[in-house]
Design an enzyme around this catalytic site. Structure first.
Site, PDB file in Angstrom:
ATOM      1  N   LYS A  35       1.084  -1.116  -0.064  1.00  0.00           N
ATOM      2  CA  LYS A  35       0.499  -0.353  -0.192  1.00  0.00           C
ATOM      3  C   LYS A  35       1.084   1.063   0.411  1.00  0.00           C
ATOM      4  CE  LYS A  35      -0.433  -0.564   5.164  1.00  0.00           C
ATOM      5  NZ  LYS A  35      -1.358  -0.677   6.295  1.00  0.00           N
ATOM      6  N   TYR A 253      17.450  28.577   9.729  1.00  0.00           N
ATOM      7  CA  TYR A 253      16.795  28.784   9.886  1.00  0.00           C
ATOM      8  C   TYR A 253      16.312  29.224  12.183  1.00  0.00           C
ATOM      9  CZ  TYR A 253      14.916  29.476   5.425  1.00  0.00           C
ATOM     10  OH  TYR A 253      14.583  30.051   4.220  1.00  0.00           O
TER      11      TYR A 253
END
Ligand code: PLP
Length: 357
Positions: A35, A253
């Site tokens: 899946k 950041y």
């Protein structure tokens, strides 16, 4: 390929992992769970490597049809069945084994016009409380299904919530046994964790997913380190920049990382837009120029930053393994508060994929 990041899929490792499953569950047939685009590996890329499996299990109709179009003639198990009644003609056309977990599905199947009966997995809720019929309803649904002409072979299916825990299947297995009492039924119960660690739950068909891709169902590599399983996916890149920090300088950041002294930092072409977890904290393991080191600073969209202190010879162009054989995907995941499943499923489409036979 200009940007250096690339995901390599080791197909030999995948074949090996299916062998490990065969050895772990020698008396069961195997549904290879593919899946989510084969857990991010690419169904079309990897299914043929697994073609000695007994069947494929997934839950997306398009993926099932792709397998049929590529020539797979063996069983396909739709883990969640059909989502809407109008899919039944395609289940019929492509001969898909359907799970049934709800009353409306039973009715829809009973009323469908099919060319031939469909094999059915009756999904029992053994305690996870996600999909399935509770134990007390299994007998009556089973009898109901037996009387429906559209129902072919019937198998009892359940799914464990805690199979990676030593005692994690005791209660659900007891519920399943109770529900199945007096039914002469085939059973399919075991995900990867139960396939590896609970042979008493193997029964007729096991349903391993994550171990085929070489990561741990517990999220901890050490739990499968001696199992013979091998990582299939490696995510590799290169150093594309170097910074020499002084005490007090920050990286990235939010200026999350601050150097306490002189420090060489490598800038790696790889970020969260490639599927590397943005939540990776300072200290997440990474392999640079053949040496184990750590990330420092917040992961950006396209770059991340690594400490080059342990690898003085590293420079522009040095190879970086973000995960693979040296740094296990489980270790990157657990540092980042997630599991290998999520990281492999999130490999970004922009990352080129290379197959290694
Ligand atoms: C995903 C899934 C599996 C495989 O789980 P793993 O932990 O990857 O082995 C098995 N059965 C069902 C119903 C699933 O949804």
């Amino acid at each position: 390929m200009s940007r250096p990041i690339v995901a390599t899929l080791d197909l030999g490792a995948m074949r090996n992992n299916l062998q490990v499953v065969r050895q772990a569950a020698p008396h069961s047939r195997v549904w290879s769970v593919v899946k989510a685009n084969a857990y991010g590996h690419g169904l079309d890329r990897v299914w043929s490597t697994l073609s000695t499996t007994d069947g494929f299990a997934l839950l997306n109709l398009e993926e099932a049809i792709l397998l049929r179009e590529r020539g797979w003639k063996g069983p396909i198990l739709m883990l969640e069945g059909f989502f809407h009644t109008d899919e039944l003609p395609l289940f019929d056309k492509y001969r898909l084994t359907t799970s049934l977990h709800s009353n409306w599905q039973v009715k829809a199947l009973a009323n469908a016009r099919l060319n031939a009966p469909l094999d059915v997995y009756l999904k029992m809720n053994s305690g996870m409380n996600r999909l399935g019929f509770t134990a007390d309803r299994v007998h009556s649904i089973w009898r109901q299904l037996r009387a429906i002409a559209n129902v072919g072979q019937l198998t009892l299916m359940a799914h464990f919530a805690d199979a990676e825990q030593p005692g994690g299947i005791v209660e659900p297995l007891a519920r399943i046994e109770q529900a199945a009492e007096g039914l002469d039924c085939m059973r399919s119960l075991s995900n990867s964790a139960a396939t590896m660690w609970h042979p008493e739950a193997h029964y007729d068909w096991v349903r391993p997913g994550i171990i085929l891709y070489g990561a741990s169902p517990s999220g901890q590599w050490r739990d499968i380190a001696n199992s013979g399983l091998k990582p299939v996916m490696s995510l590799r890149s290169e150093i594309i920049g170097i910074q020499n920090l002084k005490a007090g300088d920050t990286v990235g950041y939010g200026s999350r990382y601050r150097a306490t002294g002189e420090q060489r930092i490598g800038i790696v072409a790889g970020g969260y837009a490639d599927g590397y977890p943005r939540h990776a904290p300072d200290g997440t393991p990474v392999h640079v120029d053949g040496v184990l080191t750590r990330t420092v600073g917040t992961v950006s969209m396209d770059m991340l930053t690594v400490d080059l202190t342990p690898c003085p010879h590293a420079g522009i162009g040095s190879p970086v393994e973000l995960w693979g054989n040296e740094v296990k995907i489980d270790d990157v995941a657990s540092a980042s508060g997630t599991v290998g499943y999520e990281l492999m499923c999130a490999l970004a489409p922009r990352v080129p994929v290379v197959l290694q036979a």
